[in-house]
Design a protein around this motif. Structure first.
Motif, short mmCIF file in Angstrom:
data_model
loop_
_atom_site.label_atom_id
_atom_site.label_comp_id
_atom_site.label_asym_id
_atom_site.label_seq_id
_atom_site.Cartn_x
_atom_site.Cartn_y
_atom_site.Cartn_z
N PHE A 137 0.85 -1.19 0.00
CA PHE A 137 0.00 0.00 0.00
C PHE A 137 0.89 1.24 0.00
CE2 PHE A 137 -2.54 3.34 1.94
CZ PHE A 137 -3.72 3.23 1.22
N CYS A 138 0.68 2.12 -0.99
CA CYS A 138 1.46 3.35 -1.07
C CYS A 138 0.70 4.47 -0.35
CB CYS A 138 1.70 3.74 -2.53
SG CYS A 138 2.59 5.30 -2.68
N ARG A 139 1.36 5.09 0.66
CA ARG A 139 0.70 6.16 1.41
C ARG A 139 0.61 7.44 0.58
NH1 ARG A 139 4.19 5.71 6.72
NH2 ARG A 139 5.49 4.67 5.20
N THR A 140 1.53 7.61 -0.37
CA THR A 140 1.51 8.80 -1.22
C THR A 140 0.37 8.74 -2.24
OG1 THR A 140 3.90 8.91 -0.96
CG2 THR A 140 2.93 10.30 -2.67
N CYS A 141 0.24 7.58 -2.89
CA CYS A 141 -0.84 7.40 -3.87
C CYS A 141 -2.17 7.16 -3.17
CB CYS A 141 -0.56 6.19 -4.77
SG CYS A 141 0.93 6.34 -5.75
N GLY A 142 -2.13 6.64 -1.95
CA GLY A 142 -3.35 6.32 -1.22
C GLY A 142 -4.04 5.07 -1.73
N ARG A 143 -3.29 4.21 -2.39
CA ARG A 143 -3.88 2.96 -2.87
C ARG A 143 -2.81 1.88 -3.00
NH1 ARG A 143 -3.30 2.56 -8.66
NH2 ARG A 143 -2.47 4.46 -9.57
N ALA A 144 -3.26 0.66 -3.25
CA ALA A 144 -2.34 -0.47 -3.42
C ALA A 144 -1.50 -0.24 -4.68
CB ALA A 144 -3.11 -1.77 -3.52
N SER A 145 -0.23 -0.58 -4.60
CA SER A 145 0.66 -0.32 -5.72
C SER A 145 1.74 -1.39 -5.79
CB SER A 145 1.30 1.06 -5.54
OG SER A 145 2.15 1.33 -6.62
N VAL A 146 2.52 -1.34 -6.85
CA VAL A 146 3.65 -2.24 -7.01
C VAL A 146 4.92 -1.46 -6.69
CG1 VAL A 146 4.93 -3.72 -8.61
CG2 VAL A 146 2.44 -3.58 -8.77
N PHE A 147 5.78 -2.03 -5.87
CA PHE A 147 7.04 -1.39 -5.50
C PHE A 147 8.19 -2.16 -6.14
CE2 PHE A 147 3.97 -0.19 -2.42
CZ PHE A 147 4.31 1.11 -2.06
N GLN A 148 9.24 -1.43 -6.49
CA GLN A 148 10.35 -2.03 -7.23
C GLN A 148 11.67 -1.49 -6.71
OE1 GLN A 148 10.53 -1.23 -11.52
NE2 GLN A 148 9.85 -3.32 -11.82
N ARG A 149 12.70 -2.32 -6.69
CA ARG A 149 14.05 -1.85 -6.39
C ARG A 149 15.04 -2.71 -7.16
NH1 ARG A 149 15.27 -3.81 -0.19
NH2 ARG A 149 15.19 -6.03 -0.57
N GLU A 150 16.25 -2.18 -7.30
CA GLU A 150 17.30 -2.91 -8.01
C GLU A 150 17.71 -4.12 -7.17
OE1 GLU A 150 20.82 -1.01 -9.49
OE2 GLU A 150 19.63 0.66 -10.22
N ALA A 151 17.82 -5.25 -7.79
CA ALA A 151 18.23 -6.47 -7.09
C ALA A 151 19.75 -6.57 -7.06
CB ALA A 151 17.63 -7.68 -7.79
N VAL A 152 20.28 -7.12 -5.96
CA VAL A 152 21.72 -7.38 -5.87
C VAL A 152 21.99 -8.69 -6.58
CG1 VAL A 152 23.63 -7.85 -4.29
CG2 VAL A 152 21.92 -6.12 -3.71
N ASN A 153 23.01 -8.70 -7.44
CA ASN A 153 23.36 -9.90 -8.19
C ASN A 153 24.20 -10.83 -7.29
OD1 ASN A 153 24.12 -11.82 -10.03
ND2 ASN A 153 24.52 -10.35 -11.66
N HIS A 154 23.51 -11.67 -6.50
CA HIS A 154 24.20 -12.50 -5.52
C HIS A 154 25.12 -13.53 -6.16
CE1 HIS A 154 22.21 -10.83 -2.06
NE2 HIS A 154 21.04 -10.95 -2.64
N ILE A 155 24.75 -14.05 -7.31
CA ILE A 155 25.59 -15.06 -7.96
C ILE A 155 26.93 -14.46 -8.38
CG2 ILE A 155 25.76 -16.59 -9.98
CD1 ILE A 155 22.61 -16.86 -9.70
N LEU A 156 26.87 -13.25 -8.95
CA LEU A 156 28.10 -12.56 -9.35
C LEU A 156 28.98 -12.30 -8.13
CD1 LEU A 156 29.74 -11.03 -11.55
CD2 LEU A 156 28.43 -9.00 -10.91
N HIS A 157 28.38 -11.80 -7.04
CA HIS A 157 29.15 -11.50 -5.83
C HIS A 157 29.73 -12.77 -5.22
CE1 HIS A 157 28.46 -7.24 -5.71
NE2 HIS A 157 27.16 -7.41 -5.87
N LEU A 158 28.98 -13.87 -5.29
CA LEU A 158 29.48 -15.15 -4.77
C LEU A 158 30.72 -15.59 -5.54
CD1 LEU A 158 29.02 -17.58 -2.85
CD2 LEU A 158 27.65 -18.61 -4.65
N LEU A 159 30.68 -15.43 -6.86
CA LEU A 159 31.82 -15.81 -7.70
C LEU A 159 33.04 -14.95 -7.38
CD1 LEU A 159 30.06 -16.39 -11.15
CD2 LEU A 159 31.07 -18.12 -9.65
N ILE A 160 32.82 -13.62 -7.21
CA ILE A 160 33.94 -12.73 -6.89
C ILE A 160 34.51 -13.09 -5.51
CG2 ILE A 160 34.66 -10.33 -6.53
CD1 ILE A 160 32.30 -9.49 -8.37
#
Ligand SMILES: [Zn+2]
Length: 61
Positions: free
Chosen positions: A9-32
Protein backbone atom coordinates in the motif's frame (compact mmCIF):
# COMPACT_ATOMS: atom_id res chain seq x y z
CA UNK A 1 20.62 -5.68 -13.41
CA UNK A 2 17.31 -7.24 -12.42
CA UNK A 3 14.60 -5.84 -10.22
CA UNK A 4 12.83 -7.12 -7.15
CA UNK A 5 9.14 -6.29 -6.99
CA UNK A 6 6.77 -6.18 -4.04
CA UNK A 7 3.06 -5.43 -3.69
CA UNK A 8 1.97 -3.05 -0.98
CA UNK A 9 0.00 0.00 0.00
CA UNK A 10 1.46 3.35 -1.07
CA UNK A 11 0.70 6.16 1.41
CA UNK A 12 1.51 8.80 -1.22
CA UNK A 13 -0.84 7.40 -3.87
CA UNK A 14 -3.35 6.32 -1.22
CA UNK A 15 -3.88 2.96 -2.87
CA UNK A 16 -2.34 -0.47 -3.42
CA UNK A 17 0.66 -0.32 -5.72
CA UNK A 18 3.65 -2.24 -7.01
CA UNK A 19 7.04 -1.39 -5.50
CA UNK A 20 10.35 -2.03 -7.23
CA UNK A 21 14.05 -1.85 -6.39
CA UNK A 22 17.30 -2.91 -8.01
CA UNK A 23 18.23 -6.47 -7.09
CA UNK A 24 21.72 -7.38 -5.87
CA UNK A 25 23.36 -9.90 -8.19
CA UNK A 26 24.20 -12.50 -5.52
CA UNK A 27 25.59 -15.06 -7.96
CA UNK A 28 28.10 -12.56 -9.35
CA UNK A 29 29.15 -11.50 -5.83
CA UNK A 30 29.48 -15.15 -4.77
CA UNK A 31 31.82 -15.81 -7.70
CA UNK A 32 33.94 -12.73 -6.89
CA UNK A 33 34.04 -13.75 -3.20
CA UNK A 34 35.25 -17.24 -4.12
CA UNK A 35 37.76 -15.82 -6.60
CA UNK A 36 39.21 -13.43 -3.99
CA UNK A 37 39.23 -16.09 -1.21
CA UNK A 38 36.49 -14.29 0.75
CA UNK A 39 37.97 -10.76 0.56
CA UNK A 40 34.93 -9.56 -1.37
CA UNK A 41 32.44 -10.70 1.30
CA UNK A 42 32.50 -7.40 3.32
CA UNK A 43 31.90 -5.38 0.12
CA UNK A 44 28.99 -7.67 -0.76
CA UNK A 45 27.53 -7.19 2.72
CA UNK A 46 27.80 -3.39 2.46
CA UNK A 47 26.07 -3.42 -0.94
CA UNK A 48 23.22 -5.52 0.47
CA UNK A 49 22.82 -3.13 3.43
CA UNK A 50 23.05 0.07 1.36
CA UNK A 51 20.92 -1.00 -1.59
CA UNK A 52 18.10 1.38 -2.51
CA UNK A 53 14.76 0.93 -0.81
CA UNK A 54 11.57 0.00 -2.64
CA UNK A 55 9.98 2.69 -4.79
CA UNK A 56 6.36 2.95 -5.81
CA UNK A 57 6.06 2.44 -9.58
CA UNK A 58 3.19 4.99 -9.73
CA UNK A 59 4.64 7.98 -7.89
CA UNK A 60 8.31 7.01 -7.51
CA UNK A 61 8.39 7.40 -3.72
ZN1 LIG B 1 2.82 5.80 -4.90
Amino acid sequence: MGYETMHGFCRTCGRASVFQREAVNHILHLLITLFLCGLWAPVWLVLVILRPSYRCTNCGR
